[in-house]
Motif scaffolding. Sequence first.
Motif, PDB file in Angstrom:
ATOM      1  N   TRP A 124       2.552 -10.460  -9.637  1.00 21.67           N
ATOM      2  CA  TRP A 124       1.581  -9.429 -10.000  1.00 21.67           C
ATOM      3  C   TRP A 124       0.778  -9.888 -11.210  1.00 21.67           C
ATOM      4  CZ3 TRP A 124       5.588  -7.704  -7.108  1.00 21.67           C
ATOM      5  CH2 TRP A 124       5.423  -6.567  -6.312  1.00 21.67           C
ATOM      6  N   THR A 125      -0.483  -9.519 -11.270  1.00 18.23           N
ATOM      7  CA  THR A 125      -1.281  -9.744 -12.480  1.00 18.23           C
ATOM      8  C   THR A 125      -1.675  -8.427 -13.133  1.00 18.23           C
ATOM      9  OG1 THR A 125      -3.341  -9.825 -11.191  1.00 18.23           O
ATOM     10  CG2 THR A 125      -2.222 -11.936 -11.643  1.00 18.23           C
ATOM     11  N   SER A 126      -1.576  -7.330 -12.370  1.00 15.92           N
ATOM     12  CA  SER A 126      -1.992  -6.039 -12.901  1.00 15.92           C
ATOM     13  C   SER A 126      -1.226  -4.917 -12.216  1.00 15.92           C
ATOM     14  CB  SER A 126      -3.495  -5.824 -12.707  1.00 15.92           C
ATOM     15  OG  SER A 126      -3.804  -5.781 -11.325  1.00 15.92           O
ATOM     16  N   VAL A 127      -1.222  -3.750 -12.858  1.00 16.46           N
ATOM     17  CA  VAL A 127      -0.664  -2.533 -12.261  1.00 16.46           C
ATOM     18  C   VAL A 127      -1.656  -1.397 -12.488  1.00 16.46           C
ATOM     19  CG1 VAL A 127       1.772  -3.151 -12.426  1.00 16.46           C
ATOM     20  CG2 VAL A 127       0.647  -2.038 -14.376  1.00 16.46           C
TER      21      VAL A 127
ATOM     22  N   VAL B 212       0.804  -1.215   0.000  1.00 17.54           N
ATOM     23  CA  VAL B 212       0.000   0.000   0.000  1.00 17.54           C
ATOM     24  C   VAL B 212       0.847   1.280   0.000  1.00 17.54           C
ATOM     25  CG1 VAL B 212      -2.023  -1.108   1.010  1.00 17.54           C
ATOM     26  CG2 VAL B 212      -0.269  -0.150   2.517  1.00 17.54           C
ATOM     27  N   ASP B 213       2.081   1.176  -0.452  1.00 15.94           N
ATOM     28  CA  ASP B 213       2.974   2.332  -0.559  1.00 15.94           C
ATOM     29  C   ASP B 213       2.422   3.358  -1.551  1.00 15.94           C
ATOM     30  OD1 ASP B 213       4.330   0.157   0.544  1.00 15.94           O
ATOM     31  OD2 ASP B 213       6.254   0.755  -0.280  1.00 15.94           O
ATOM     32  N   ASP B 214       2.819   4.600  -1.364  1.00 14.35           N
ATOM     33  CA  ASP B 214       2.523   5.630  -2.357  1.00 14.35           C
ATOM     34  C   ASP B 214       3.533   5.605  -3.499  1.00 14.35           C
ATOM     35  OD1 ASP B 214       0.207   7.041  -1.202  1.00 14.35           O
ATOM     36  OD2 ASP B 214       1.592   7.480   0.429  1.00 14.35           O
ATOM     37  N   ASN B 215       4.742   5.074  -3.246  1.00 10.05           N
ATOM     38  CA  ASN B 215       5.811   5.127  -4.251  1.00 10.05           C
ATOM     39  C   ASN B 215       6.667   3.863  -4.233  1.00 10.05           C
ATOM     40  OD1 ASN B 215       5.940   7.876  -5.683  1.00 10.05           O
ATOM     41  ND2 ASN B 215       5.598   8.445  -3.551  1.00 10.05           N
ATOM     42  N   PHE B 216       6.033   2.707  -4.298  1.00 15.31           N
ATOM     43  CA  PHE B 216       6.787   1.458  -4.205  1.00 15.31           C
ATOM     44  C   PHE B 216       7.877   1.371  -5.272  1.00 15.31           C
ATOM     45  CE2 PHE B 216       7.152  -3.063  -5.593  1.00 15.31           C
ATOM     46  CZ  PHE B 216       7.878  -3.516  -4.504  1.00 15.31           C
TER      47      PHE B 216
ATOM     48  N   PHE C  83       0.806 -10.548  -5.508  1.00 18.31           N
ATOM     49  CA  PHE C  83       1.053  -9.173  -5.067  1.00 18.31           C
ATOM     50  C   PHE C  83       0.243  -8.173  -5.888  1.00 18.31           C
ATOM     51  CE2 PHE C  83       4.631 -11.764  -3.995  1.00 18.31           C
ATOM     52  CZ  PHE C  83       4.969 -11.362  -2.706  1.00 18.31           C
ATOM     53  N   ALA C  84      -0.039  -7.044  -5.244  1.00 20.74           N
ATOM     54  CA  ALA C  84      -0.706  -5.929  -5.920  1.00 20.74           C
ATOM     55  C   ALA C  84      -0.222  -4.624  -5.301  1.00 20.74           C
ATOM     56  CB  ALA C  84      -2.223  -6.045  -5.785  1.00 20.74           C
ATOM     57  N   THR C  85      -0.309  -3.556  -6.079  1.00 22.18           N
ATOM     58  CA  THR C  85       0.022  -2.209  -5.604  1.00 22.18           C
ATOM     59  C   THR C  85      -1.220  -1.336  -5.827  1.00 22.18           C
ATOM     60  OG1 THR C  85       1.205  -2.073  -7.738  1.00 22.18           O
ATOM     61  CG2 THR C  85       2.544  -2.176  -5.763  1.00 22.18           C
ATOM     62  N   PRO C  86      -2.191  -1.424  -4.905  1.00 19.91           N
ATOM     63  CA  PRO C  86      -3.504  -0.814  -5.149  1.00 19.91           C
ATOM     64  C   PRO C  86      -3.518   0.703  -5.153  1.00 19.91           C
ATOM     65  CG  PRO C  86      -3.383  -1.731  -2.925  1.00 19.91           C
ATOM     66  CD  PRO C  86      -2.165  -2.196  -3.654  1.00 19.91           C
ATOM     67  N   ASN C  87      -2.478   1.355  -4.614  1.00 24.96           N
ATOM     68  CA  ASN C  87      -2.411   2.813  -4.694  1.00 24.96           C
ATOM     69  C   ASN C  87      -1.799   3.288  -6.007  1.00 24.96           C
ATOM     70  OD1 ASN C  87      -3.571   3.106  -2.209  1.00 24.96           O
ATOM     71  ND2 ASN C  87      -1.656   3.425  -1.115  1.00 24.96           N
ATOM     72  N   GLY C  88      -1.410   2.348  -6.849  1.00 24.39           N
ATOM     73  CA  GLY C  88      -0.809   2.698  -8.128  1.00 24.39           C
ATOM     74  C   GLY C  88       0.695   2.887  -8.019  1.00 24.39           C
ATOM     75  N   ILE C  89       1.333   2.994  -9.170  1.00 25.63           N
ATOM     76  CA  ILE C  89       2.771   3.262  -9.240  1.00 25.63           C
ATOM     77  C   ILE C  89       2.989   4.441 -10.184  1.00 25.63           C
ATOM     78  CG2 ILE C  89       3.420   0.867  -8.746  1.00 25.63           C
ATOM     79  CD1 ILE C  89       3.983   0.477 -11.720  1.00 25.63           C
ATOM     80  N   ARG C  90       4.078   5.167  -9.980  1.00 26.70           N
ATOM     81  CA  ARG C  90       4.397   6.279 -10.867  1.00 26.70           C
ATOM     82  C   ARG C  90       4.719   5.737 -12.252  1.00 26.70           C
ATOM     83  NH1 ARG C  90       3.652  11.833  -9.657  1.00 26.70           N
ATOM     84  NH2 ARG C  90       5.050  12.122 -11.423  1.00 26.70           N
TER      85      ARG C  90
ATOM     86  N   VAL D 259      -3.589  -3.292 -17.119  1.00 29.02           N
ATOM     87  CA  VAL D 259      -3.311  -1.940 -16.638  1.00 29.02           C
ATOM     88  C   VAL D 259      -4.617  -1.194 -16.405  1.00 29.02           C
ATOM     89  CG1 VAL D 259      -2.093   0.222 -17.057  1.00 29.02           C
ATOM     90  CG2 VAL D 259      -1.176  -1.921 -17.993  1.00 29.02           C
ATOM     91  N   GLU D 260      -4.750  -0.661 -15.196  1.00 33.02           N
ATOM     92  CA  GLU D 260      -5.891   0.177 -14.841  1.00 33.02           C
ATOM     93  C   GLU D 260      -5.439   1.624 -14.737  1.00 33.02           C
ATOM     94  OE1 GLU D 260      -9.181   0.670 -11.202  1.00 33.02           O
ATOM     95  OE2 GLU D 260      -7.729  -0.982 -11.180  1.00 33.02           O
ATOM     96  N   ALA D 261      -6.308   2.549 -15.106  1.00 30.27           N
ATOM     97  CA  ALA D 261      -6.011   3.982 -15.003  1.00 30.27           C
ATOM     98  C   ALA D 261      -6.901   4.622 -13.954  1.00 30.27           C
ATOM     99  CB  ALA D 261      -6.223   4.666 -16.348  1.00 30.27           C
ATOM    100  N   PHE D 262      -6.303   5.444 -13.086  1.00 36.15           N
ATOM    101  CA  PHE D 262      -7.055   6.281 -12.157  1.00 36.15           C
ATOM    102  C   PHE D 262      -7.172   7.673 -12.758  1.00 36.15           C
ATOM    103  CE2 PHE D 262      -5.921   4.060  -7.856  1.00 36.15           C
ATOM    104  CZ  PHE D 262      -6.751   3.000  -8.192  1.00 36.15           C
TER     105      PHE D 262
END
Length: 198
Positions: free
Chosen positions: A112-115, A58-62, A88-95, A153-156
């Motif tokens: 991972w399956t998605s980012v 749940v990092d902001d900048n993993f 694994f997942a990074t639900p807050n997104g990555i830069r 890939v999902e977009a916020f």
Amino acid sequence: RQVLSAPILATRGCPYICSFCEAPILSGRKIRKHSIAYLKDLLLHLRQHYDIERINIVDDNFTFYKDYAKQFCQMVMDNREQLGNMSFATPNGIRVERSDQEMFDMMKAAGWTSVIFAPESGSQRMVDIMAKHLDLNVVAGRVDMAHKAGLTVEAFMIMNYPGETDEDVTQTAKFLSEVPFDEVSLHIFKPLPHTPIW
């Protein structure tokens, strides 16, 4: 069968100053990292004592430090026998811009399956107003890299941000039609206390 999941923090801090975001207020602007050895022990503990199979980082900048993210992925792959089918997942997104093909390939191999990318708008004018410090021209190429690695890939995106015009909305629609995201999450703007936009 129920899959048990757990959140972890690998890093804290955010050096960016996006005008809508509380992250640097909550955790500071300097990025601090847990050691890979600590994270290995944590993952093994969660797996062996709680049968955790899914980890949400749940990092902001993993991926701020790409080499660090790659070292984490390598650690997971090196300990796959003990970690089992942990994913694994990074639900807050990555830069978006702090990524490369090798990193996406390693994330896929590590489980991972998605980012998630968060361009926030398809209008560069709005991205600049948000102080996102992102060149939208890099997004499509990174989506292609993630797809090549086998990730979805999902977009916020943020809707109704102060200053947004009909033309900005049109540009966002065009951006979403041209960049091959697999999923788009639209979020209505809400000002958070103590952020610059507040």
